[in-house]
Design an enzyme around this catalytic site. Structure first.
Site, mmCIF file in Angstrom:
data_model
loop_
_atom_site.group_PDB
_atom_site.id
_atom_site.type_symbol
_atom_site.label_atom_id
_atom_site.label_comp_id
_atom_site.label_asym_id
_atom_site.label_seq_id
_atom_site.Cartn_x
_atom_site.Cartn_y
_atom_site.Cartn_z
ATOM 1 N N HIS A 1 44.685 28.820 59.915
ATOM 2 C CA HIS A 1 45.999 29.414 59.637
ATOM 3 C C HIS A 1 46.094 30.753 60.377
ATOM 4 O O HIS A 1 45.148 31.545 60.368
ATOM 5 C CB HIS A 1 46.152 29.653 58.133
ATOM 6 C CG HIS A 1 47.382 30.439 57.772
ATOM 7 N ND1 HIS A 1 48.633 29.870 57.730
ATOM 8 C CD2 HIS A 1 47.547 31.750 57.450
ATOM 9 C CE1 HIS A 1 49.517 30.784 57.384
ATOM 10 N NE2 HIS A 1 48.883 31.946 57.214
ATOM 11 N N GLY B 1 59.984 3.688 86.300
ATOM 12 C CA GLY B 1 58.672 3.063 86.237
ATOM 13 C C GLY B 1 57.992 2.979 87.585
ATOM 14 O O GLY B 1 58.493 3.486 88.595
ATOM 15 N N GLY C 1 41.243 10.978 95.184
ATOM 16 C CA GLY C 1 41.990 11.639 94.122
ATOM 17 C C GLY C 1 43.230 10.851 93.766
ATOM 18 O O GLY C 1 43.695 10.893 92.628
ATOM 19 N N GLY C 2 43.790 10.153 94.752
ATOM 20 C CA GLY C 2 44.887 9.226 94.500
ATOM 21 C C GLY C 2 46.181 9.874 94.055
ATOM 22 O O GLY C 2 46.397 11.086 94.193
ATOM 23 N N THR C 3 47.051 9.031 93.498
ATOM 24 C CA THR C 3 48.373 9.468 93.075
ATOM 25 C C THR C 3 48.301 10.577 92.040
ATOM 26 O O THR C 3 49.027 11.571 92.116
ATOM 27 C CB THR C 3 49.165 8.276 92.503
ATOM 28 O OG1 THR C 3 49.432 7.347 93.564
ATOM 29 C CG2 THR C 3 50.473 8.726 91.893
ATOM 30 N N CYS C 4 47.425 10.432 91.060
ATOM 31 C CA CYS C 4 47.353 11.420 89.982
ATOM 32 C C CYS C 4 47.113 12.820 90.533
ATOM 33 O O CYS C 4 47.801 13.770 90.157
ATOM 34 C CB CYS C 4 46.250 11.044 88.996
ATOM 35 S SG CYS C 4 46.034 12.254 87.666
ATOM 36 N N GLY D 1 66.281 7.074 83.948
ATOM 37 C CA GLY D 1 65.038 6.644 83.343
ATOM 38 C C GLY D 1 64.536 7.651 82.343
ATOM 39 O O GLY D 1 64.238 8.803 82.704
ATOM 40 N N ASP E 1 46.244 1.024 87.663
ATOM 41 C CA ASP E 1 47.626 0.550 87.600
ATOM 42 C C ASP E 1 47.803 -0.899 88.028
ATOM 43 O O ASP E 1 48.889 -1.460 87.851
ATOM 44 C CB ASP E 1 48.521 1.436 88.472
ATOM 45 C CG ASP E 1 48.659 2.847 87.915
ATOM 46 O OD1 ASP E 1 48.116 3.104 86.823
ATOM 47 O OD2 ASP E 1 49.296 3.684 88.559
ATOM 48 N N LYS F 1 52.222 18.762 86.691
ATOM 49 C CA LYS F 1 51.927 19.627 85.551
ATOM 50 C C LYS F 1 51.827 21.076 85.975
ATOM 51 O O LYS F 1 52.124 21.996 85.196
ATOM 52 C CB LYS F 1 50.639 19.180 84.861
ATOM 53 C CG LYS F 1 50.836 18.063 83.840
ATOM 54 C CD LYS F 1 51.676 16.952 84.408
ATOM 55 C CE LYS F 1 51.906 15.786 83.530
ATOM 56 N NZ LYS F 1 52.604 14.693 84.253
#
Length: 478
Positions: A456, A273, A43-46, A182, A316, A55
């Site tokens: 609408h 970053g 799954g890694g960093t995300c 940043g 990355d 989120k």
């Protein structure tokens, strides 16, 4: 089966993040034997330290903001009595755990062999995985080791007073004040979150605007929205000195005019970053090297293959124009897997990859900025519409805008060429950018989009009206 046979595979992927596991799953679906080496959790960093947990927290922040809006704007007598931080963390971690179980389950179902341990290259087709031995990959090796937060010289993150985005995500308590260094997507999101949770926030960005890689109007509208929420935004400013205190930091910030301001905060969050992770990979053993920024450049962008045949890179580790975004990594993984299976994979078109910042207000963009289009010498037509010009925009009351850039081909004063860029700022625009992506990727013209009716009342009406105006049919703009 001998040990040699057990450790021989078609594809060996190093890194189980979005780029790595998408490569593994697609390769397996194409009938290839796959080994995936991961020293932490698939799954890694995300999944574990980035996209998903952050989120989840931003959604909690949105709920808090909604209660404030209900009371101050809509007459709903509601208040936030307190924040149960452990409960918020528990919900966040449950969401992460369920997603992790899902990824691990997909890999098992696809018969991808996941090997836990650090991996290093020992040759152009061989990898040593700690605790598991030497592996040989017949078709190729995929490098998908991701990135980590970038630090600044002289600033040491202690996890309490000076923190990275990783530290802030897993803090045991919320600070009363934060200085965020940043103004890219990560910094803006964390500034937004902490403000929602009641902290005094100062956001410092060295460039002249927030999100400096986005359209200038995006940065301007975003800064306006953040300031309206009480966040102090200082663009064109730099951190010149930092003093650690027992209960926080005291920082000196130089403004564009050369003035020096002293900012005190419980926490300094460094969000300048990320840098590629190549530690321990031993690239040289396979005839590879990283550039001065740490990236491993592909020799063939259409296949993401390095100068060493059979070794590919995703995620990355890739230098620009790769975007370092999870959804781009996913597409890169599909491309590499199909290439290794002998299929004519479709190169990733980074110009049509959407970019989203999940702050309040949100931003979402795809394609060229106005400055990029003009720098290329293109004749363009630009139209911008405030979301507040629509009834639904007034309901939300958060401002924001739609900006569309299209080629101006032919006579008549209207945009008769393809749409080059779509840029959004406002509530929930992350859910609206998919339309813009399709428009840009399919080289649609404003008249093509104007022929379709937007519901609408919705925020997307502003998108429809913008295209109507560019096509010479608008009723509410001139």
């Amino acid at each position: 089966m001998s040990q040699t046979e057990t450790n021989t595979t078609d594809v060996l992927v190093i890194g189980g993040g979005t780029g790595g596991y998408s490569t593994a799953l697609r390769a397996a679906s194409l009938g290839l034997r796959v080994v995936l080496a991961e020293r932490d959790l698939v799954g890694g960093t995300c999944l574990h330290r980035g996209c998903i947990p952050s989120k989840a927290m931003l959604h909690a922040a949105e709920l808090v903001d909604g209660i404030t809006e209900a009371r101050e704007r809509w007459g709903v007598k509601a208040t936030v009595d307190s924040l149960d931080w452990p409960a918020l963390v528990a919900t966040r971690d449950t969401i992460v755990a369920r997603n992790h179980q899902g990824v691990a389950g997909h890999l098992r179902a696809a018969q991808v062999r996941v090997v836990q341990g650090s991996a290093r290259l020992t040759g152009p087709r061989t990898v040593h995985i700690e605790g598991a031995g030497e592996f040989t990959a017949r078709r190729g090796i995929v490098l998908a080791t991701g990135s980590r937060p970038r630090l600044l010289p002289g600033l040491v993150a202690d996890g309490r007073r000076v923190v990275t985005s990783d530290d802030a995500l897993f803090a045991t308590e919320l600070p009363a004040s934060v200085l965020v260094l940043g103004g890219g997507a990560i910094g803006v999101e964390y500034a937004s979150f902490h403000r929602s949770m009641g902290a005094e926030v100062t956001l410092v960005e060295a460039a002249g605007r927030l999100l400096p890689l986005e359209d200038e109007d995006v940065g301007r509208h975003l800064a306006r929205g953040l300031r309206k929420r009480g966040i102090t935004v200082r663009t064109g400013s730099t951190l010149t000195a930092t003093e650690l205190l027992p209960d926080g930091v005291r920082a000196t910030v130089r403004t564009p005019k050369g003035d020096e301001l002293v900012v005190g905060a419980e926490r300094l969050l460094i969000a300048v970053g990320r840098v590629p992770v190549t530690d321990g990979l031993d690239l040289a053993a396979a005839g590879l090297s990283a550039d001065e920024r740490g990236f491993v450049a592909p020799a063939d962008r259409s296949r993401l293959e390095t100068a060493v045949p059979g070794i590919h890179v995703v995620g990355d580790l890739l230098p620009p124009p790769s975007l370092g975004l999870a959804h781009a990594s996913f597409a890169e993984g599909l491309l590499v897997a199909e290439t290794l299976a002998g299929l004519p994979g479709r190169a990733v078109d980074y110009a049509t990859v959407p970019r989203v910042t999940y702050s309040s207000p949100q931003t979402a963009s795809v394609g060229l900025t106005e400055a990029e289009a003009r720098a290329r010498g293109l004749e363009i037509k630009v139209n911008t519409m405030p979301l507040a010009a629509t009834a639904k925009g007034m309901v939300h009351g958060q401002g924001g805008m739609v900006k569309v850039i299209a080629a101006a081909e032919g006579a008549g004063g209207h945009a008769t060429g393809p749409v080059l860029g779509v840029h959004l700022v406002g509530p929930h625009v992350s859910e609206m950018i998919a339309e813009g992506q399709l428009i840009v990727a399919w080289d649609a013209e404003p008249s093509d989009v104007a022929a379709h009716i937007h519901a609408h009342p919705t925020l997307s009406e502003a998108v429809g009206e913008t295209f109507l105006t560019l096509a010479g049919r608008g009723l509410h703009q001139h």
